[in-house]
Design a protein around this motif. Structure first.
Motif, PDB file in Angstrom:
ATOM      1  N   GLU A 121       0.833  -1.196   0.000  1.00 17.17           N
ATOM      2  CA  GLU A 121       0.000   0.000   0.000  1.00 17.17           C
ATOM      3  C   GLU A 121       0.869   1.248   0.000  1.00 17.17           C
ATOM      4  N   ASN A 122       0.542   2.152  -0.918  1.00 18.42           N
ATOM      5  CA  ASN A 122       1.178   3.462  -0.946  1.00 18.42           C
ATOM      6  C   ASN A 122       0.247   4.409  -0.212  1.00 18.42           C
ATOM      7  N   LYS A 123       0.590   4.735   1.021  1.00 14.82           N
ATOM      8  CA  LYS A 123      -0.235   5.620   1.846  1.00 14.82           C
ATOM      9  C   LYS A 123       0.135   7.092   1.658  1.00 14.82           C
ATOM     10  N   GLY A 124       1.180   7.329   0.880  1.00 15.75           N
ATOM     11  CA  GLY A 124       1.703   8.685   0.733  1.00 15.75           C
ATOM     12  C   GLY A 124       1.064   9.488  -0.376  1.00 15.75           C
ATOM     13  N   ASP A 125       1.595  10.703  -0.551  1.00 21.58           N
ATOM     14  CA  ASP A 125       1.086  11.643  -1.542  1.00 21.58           C
ATOM     15  C   ASP A 125       1.903  11.651  -2.829  1.00 21.58           C
ATOM     16  N   GLU A 126       2.946  10.836  -2.911  1.00 23.10           N
ATOM     17  CA  GLU A 126       3.747  10.757  -4.133  1.00 23.10           C
ATOM     18  C   GLU A 126       3.781   9.315  -4.626  1.00 23.10           C
ATOM     19  N   PRO A 127       4.008   9.117  -5.929  1.00 24.16           N
ATOM     20  CA  PRO A 127       4.068   7.752  -6.450  1.00 24.16           C
ATOM     21  C   PRO A 127       5.230   6.967  -5.828  1.00 24.16           C
ATOM     22  N   VAL A 128       5.047   5.671  -5.725  1.00 22.56           N
ATOM     23  CA  VAL A 128       6.111   4.762  -5.309  1.00 22.56           C
ATOM     24  C   VAL A 128       6.724   4.177  -6.573  1.00 22.56           C
TER      25      VAL A 128
END
Length: 146
Positions: A121-128
């Motif tokens: 899961e990418n919980k952040g505001d930028e792409p992984v």
């Protein structure tokens, strides 16, 4: 005699020049042109589970670069083959079916679980961005969705 003195001076100057060049080359030789940093060496996945044997059959390596959009939860899946990777950008949290989780950030190396249901899961505001390396066998699936 004067001619011999001039030749001697030139010879001494030439010797110092050669010694200086040789010293520079020796110092350059001591400074490697290629730097190798071991990012990870392990016999276990990120949660401490022992890695399985490599599969039977013709070996096949797959290298895949994934980009995961912000606030995206991947589908639950599992891998039958050993895989690991390097995080290039962002933060990715991997969650196992038992609720264990670990967050990896840019620059981190990781080895995923094998045979265990999990999701990223990418919980952040930028792409992984992550590059994964799969060490399997020809015809063997990289993952299985639940």
């Amino acid at each position: 005699m004067k001619l011999l003195l001039i030749d001697t001076r030139k010879t001494i100057i030439a010797c110092f020049a050669v010694m200086n060049i040789a010293n520079g080359l020796a110092q350059q030789k001591d400074t490697p042109a290629v730097k190798a940093d071991k990012l990870l060496e392990t016999t276990t996945s990120w949660n401490g589970a022992k890695l399985p044997q490599y599969p039977e059959g013709e070996p096949q390596i797959n290298i895949i670069r994934y980009t995961i959009k912000p606030h995206t939860k991947m589908k639950t899946h599992r891998h039958a083959i050993i895989n690991g990777g390097i995080m290039l950008k962002g933060e990715l949290t991997i969650v196992s079916e038992t609720g264990e989780e670990k967050t990896f950030k840019a620059g981190d190396a990781l080895v995923e679980t094998t045979g265990t249901w999990h999701y990223g899961e990418n919980k952040g505001d930028e792409p992984v961005e992550v590059v994964m390396f799969y060490a399997g066998a020809k015809g063997k699936a990289l993952s299985e969705a639940k």
